[in-house]
Design a protein around this motif. Structure first.
Motif, PDB file in Angstrom:
ATOM      1  N   UNK A 104       0.536  -1.325   0.282  1.00 35.83           N
ATOM      2  CA  UNK A 104      -0.148   0.299   0.175  1.00 35.83           C
ATOM      3  C   UNK A 104       0.838   1.222  -0.312  1.00 35.83           C
ATOM      4  N   UNK A 105       0.288   2.302  -0.666  1.00 34.93           N
ATOM      5  CA  UNK A 105       1.240   4.061  -0.218  1.00 34.93           C
ATOM      6  C   UNK A 105       1.700   3.428   1.004  1.00 34.93           C
ATOM      7  N   UNK A 106       2.266   4.324   1.200  1.00 32.48           N
ATOM      8  CA  UNK A 106       3.042   4.789   2.555  1.00 32.48           C
ATOM      9  C   UNK A 106       4.286   5.581   2.405  1.00 32.48           C
ATOM     10  N   UNK A 107       4.363   6.196   3.371  1.00 32.25           N
ATOM     11  CA  UNK A 107       5.608   7.019   3.347  1.00 32.25           C
ATOM     12  C   UNK A 107       6.943   7.013   2.763  1.00 32.25           C
ATOM     13  N   UNK A 108       7.379   5.620   3.228  1.00 31.08           N
ATOM     14  CA  UNK A 108       8.882   5.883   3.554  1.00 31.08           C
ATOM     15  C   UNK A 108       9.617   4.992   1.417  1.00 31.08           C
ATOM     16  N   UNK A 109      10.163   4.587   1.547  1.00 32.69           N
ATOM     17  CA  UNK A 109      10.441   3.511   0.142  1.00 32.69           C
ATOM     18  C   UNK A 109      10.439   2.357   0.566  1.00 32.69           C
ATOM     19  N   UNK A 110       9.917   1.281  -0.262  1.00 37.85           N
ATOM     20  CA  UNK A 110      10.046  -0.236  -0.091  1.00 37.85           C
ATOM     21  C   UNK A 110      11.404  -0.334  -0.726  1.00 37.85           C
ATOM     22  N   UNK A 111      12.035  -1.439   0.398  1.00 41.60           N
ATOM     23  CA  UNK A 111      12.962  -1.579  -0.034  1.00 41.60           C
ATOM     24  C   UNK A 111      13.124  -3.016  -1.669  1.00 41.60           C
ATOM     25  N   UNK A 112      14.199  -3.241  -1.569  1.00 41.04           N
ATOM     26  CA  UNK A 112      14.364  -4.459  -2.812  1.00 41.04           C
ATOM     27  C   UNK A 112      14.057  -5.950  -2.095  1.00 41.04           C
ATOM     28  N   UNK A 113      14.430  -5.980  -0.892  1.00 40.11           N
ATOM     29  CA  UNK A 113      13.782  -7.019  -0.497  1.00 40.11           C
ATOM     30  C   UNK A 113      12.458  -7.472   0.096  1.00 40.11           C
ATOM     31  N   UNK A 114      11.757  -5.739   0.044  1.00 39.29           N
ATOM     32  CA  UNK A 114      10.341  -5.988   0.935  1.00 39.29           C
ATOM     33  C   UNK A 114       9.243  -6.622  -0.903  1.00 39.29           C
TER      34      UNK A 114
END
Length: 249
Positions: A104-114
């Motif tokens: 979902x939308x969030x303020x911090x970037x998603x990591x490659x692993x996530x």
């Protein structure tokens, strides 16, 4: 672009989709990726068409982009597509991913692993077609405004355990009417399909996010080829699988 200009461009594309007519040009052209994305989003809002997938790019030296792919234009391989639905009949062999859970939308970037943990991989044929009469003659931002000239997506069978695949050097073969027209190792624009999926997720986290079941296709390994009514096309990635489409008259 002003809001009125975005609305005008989107209305022209939405009407072309409804009527099946082809545009010569937009009434006002976007001047940025952000404006082209805004036009895409406005077309979806006008037509009320669910989005089932994305075509994403993440060039090493340019801003990433995404094109929206309608859910009803995702056709499982082996697929048959009427030429009337995708009149330009462009094909690209691609590696795609399906999201197994919401990001979902969030303020911090998603990591490659996530992102990797939320994906299964599959072969796909992106079918390139447009609401413009001469799409390849249009500047890149006008192409982007038209869902990056996507017509359809034909995914093959997915595999959950894809982490062992050397994505940068997969062998890919593209067949047209059973004849191999591309046969090589590698060929992805950046050598990193997963990186393109990560870029897509981080574009979408600032808006709606991505949903479980949606797909992302990550760039052509085979170049763009235009076929003819009646042609058969297949792409095969070693270790990943095969996708096939026939273009009916």
């Amino acid at each position: 672009m002003t809001e009125q200009e975005i609305a005008s461009a989107a209305a022209a594309l939405a009407e072309a989709e409804r009527s099946g007519t082809q545009l010569e040009a937009l009434p006002v052209a976007p001047a940025s990726v952000t404006e082209a994305h805004a036009i895409q989003d406005r077309v979806v809002a006008l037509t009320g068409t669910p989005v089932g997938a994305f075509k994403a790019t993440a060039p090493l030296d340019k801003e990433p982009t995404r094109g929206l792919i309608y859910a009803h234009m995702i056709r499982q391989s082996p697929a048959r597509l009427p030429t009337a639905e995708v009149p330009h009949l462009g094909v690209e062999g691609e590696v795609a991913f399906r999201f197994t859970r919401d990001l979902p939308a969030r303020g911090t970037p998603y990591t490659r692993e996530e992102v990797a943990e939320a994906l299964v991989a599959l072969p796909a044929i992106e079918v390139v077609s447009s609401r413009y009469r001469e799409p390849r003659a249009k500047p890149p931002l006008e192409q982007l405004a038209d869902r990056n000239i996507n017509g359809a997506l034909v995914p093959g069978a997915e595999i959950a355990d894809w982490s062992h695949l050397e994505m940068q050097s997969l062998r890919v073969t593209l067949f047209v009417n059973d004849e191999p027209v591309v046969d090589r190792e590698g060929g992805h624009p950046t050598g990193d399909p997963l990186g393109v999926a990560v870029a897509l997720v981080n574009m979408m986290r600032e808006g709606t996010g991505v949903k479980a079941g949606q797909l992302v296709t990550t760039g052509s390994w085979t170049g763009l080829r235009f076929l003819n009514p009646g042609d058969r096309c297949a792409v095969e990635f070693a270790g990943l699988g095969r996708a096939e489409v026939v273009f009916d008259f």
